[in-house]
Structure formats: structure tokens, C-alpha cells
Design an enzyme around this catalytic site. Structure first.
Site, mmCIF file in Angstrom:
data_model
loop_
_atom_site.group_PDB
_atom_site.id
_atom_site.type_symbol
_atom_site.label_atom_id
_atom_site.label_comp_id
_atom_site.label_asym_id
_atom_site.label_seq_id
_atom_site.Cartn_x
_atom_site.Cartn_y
_atom_site.Cartn_z
ATOM 1 N N PRO A 12 -11.105 14.403 58.782
ATOM 2 C CA PRO A 12 -9.075 14.011 58.562
ATOM 3 C C PRO A 12 -8.944 13.430 59.953
ATOM 4 O O PRO A 12 -8.886 14.191 60.733
ATOM 5 C CB PRO A 12 -8.457 14.218 57.541
ATOM 6 N N ASN A 13 -8.455 12.471 59.723
ATOM 7 C CA ASN A 13 -7.407 11.572 61.096
ATOM 8 C C ASN A 13 -8.981 11.304 62.447
ATOM 9 O O ASN A 13 -8.012 11.304 63.171
ATOM 10 C CB ASN A 13 -6.576 12.964 61.360
ATOM 11 N N ARG A 20 -4.648 8.317 68.457
ATOM 12 C CA ARG A 20 -4.164 9.824 68.554
ATOM 13 C C ARG A 20 -3.780 10.718 69.401
ATOM 14 O O ARG A 20 -5.069 11.023 70.043
ATOM 15 C CB ARG A 20 -5.282 10.442 67.188
ATOM 16 N N GLU A 98 -19.696 23.678 64.806
ATOM 17 C CA GLU A 98 -18.435 23.678 64.210
ATOM 18 C C GLU A 98 -18.299 22.448 65.851
ATOM 19 O O GLU A 98 -18.335 23.182 66.959
ATOM 20 C CB GLU A 98 -17.890 24.109 63.963
HETATM 21 C C1 DQA Z 1 -9.721 19.546 66.119
HETATM 22 C C2 DQA Z 1 -8.733 20.319 65.989
HETATM 23 C C3 DQA Z 1 -8.182 20.911 64.685
HETATM 24 O O1 DQA Z 1 -7.580 21.540 64.892
HETATM 25 C C4 DQA Z 1 -6.922 19.235 64.661
HETATM 26 O O2 DQA Z 1 -6.432 19.762 63.453
HETATM 27 C C5 DQA Z 1 -8.400 18.486 64.215
HETATM 28 C C6 DQA Z 1 -8.859 18.501 65.865
HETATM 29 C C7 DQA Z 1 -9.946 18.729 66.954
HETATM 30 O O3 DQA Z 1 -11.172 18.203 67.840
HETATM 31 O O4 DQA Z 1 -9.767 19.105 68.119
HETATM 32 O O5 DQA Z 1 -8.085 16.731 64.199
HETATM 33 O O6 DQA Z 1 -10.786 19.554 64.940
#
Ligand code: DQA
Length: 143
Positions: A12-13, A20, A98
């Protein structure tokens, strides 16, 4: 040699990358990151498919449908909340890396907890978009 198949999942996002919080996530858009990965995959002769969703259930459905050899996943905020996505990766017995663009250990305390790290092959956090490329390079030379 058979082409390796890698799925890349953006949580998400991450569709908002570029605008962002650039201090955490940099200036590249998701489209730019994806083209970089498509180019690197071509050089490595790896077949990739790329998926982004803001929805937990869509990510779970995607994982359940995977038939790739390896997954690179940035679960984004679901890293810190989703037992359900973790369970789908474990159920599928899929090898995954990850990824986090930012160094989650250098940020708020709640970001230090991941539901994924202990079942991942590896985590890469803080290398920005290069983290995805490093994951592809690793997969390329792995068994
Ligand atoms: C993230 C780190 C996460 O804590 C955060 O909620 C994200 C992006 C990163 O790519 O650094 O949305 O996964």
C-alpha cells in the site's frame, strides 16, 4: 537453462512514490522503479511480473495465485500488521525477500516489528530502489 520466474509485489501507498515523503522514500516513481527492474531482469534473463495493491485481500489473492520461483515483496505498512499476508506466503511455501526502501530500524519503534522477517530468505532495508535490484541479483545467482 530454464528462465527463473520472479514476482515483485508492492504494498500500500507505494503507488505514490515520487511524491510521498521523499526524505524516506526518494524521488523515483513506482513506474521508474519498475522499468529499472524490467531492464535488470532482461539483462539477467529472468522473467518478472510486477503487482501493486493497496488492498490486503488483493495481495493475499495474488500470493495464492503465484507460480513463480521467488518473490520480492515490499509489504509497506502491512509489514507491521498483517499476519494474513505472512500466512499466505508461508502456506504457499514461497521463497521471498522482504524489501524496504527506507531503513525501518532507524525510524519509529513500530516499524522495527515485521511479521515477515523471520520467514523471509533475507531482508533489505534502507537501500532505496537499489534494494530491489540487489534482490534480483541475489536470486539470479541462487540455486
Ligand atoms: C516501507 C516502510 C514501511 O514502514 C512503510 O509503512 C511503507 C514503506 C519502505 O519501503 O521503507 O509504506 O515498507
Amino acid at each position: 537453462m530454464l528462465k527463473k520466474r520472479v514476482s515483485i509485489i508492492h504494498g500500500p501507498n507505494l503507488n505514490l512514490l515520487g511524491k510521498r515523503e521523499p526524505e524516506h522514500y526518494g524521488n523515483m516513481t513506482l513506474e521508474e522503479i519498475n522499468s529499472m527492474l524490467i531492464n535488470r531482469a532482461k539483462e539477467l534473463n529472468i522473467e518478472i511480473d510486477i503487482f501493486q495493491s493497496n488492498s490486503e485481500s488483493e495481495i493475499i489473492d495474488k500470493i495464492q495465485s503465484l507460480s513463480s520461483d521467488f518473490t520480492i515483496i515490499n509489504p509497506a505498512a502491512f509489514t507491521h500488521s498483517s499476519v494474513a499476508i505472512r500466512d499466505s506466503l508461508v502456506a504457499k511455501k514461497i521463497k521471498f525477500i522482504e524489501i524496504h526502501l527506507s531503513n525501518v530500524f532507524a525510524r519509529e519503534a513500530f516499524r522495527k516489528n515485521s511479521f515477515f522477517s523471520d520467514v523471509a530468505v533475507a531482508i533489505i532495508s534502507g537501500l532505496g530502489p537499489e534494494g530491489y535490484v540487489a534482490a534480483l541479483n541475489y536470486i539470479n545467482q541462487s540455486e
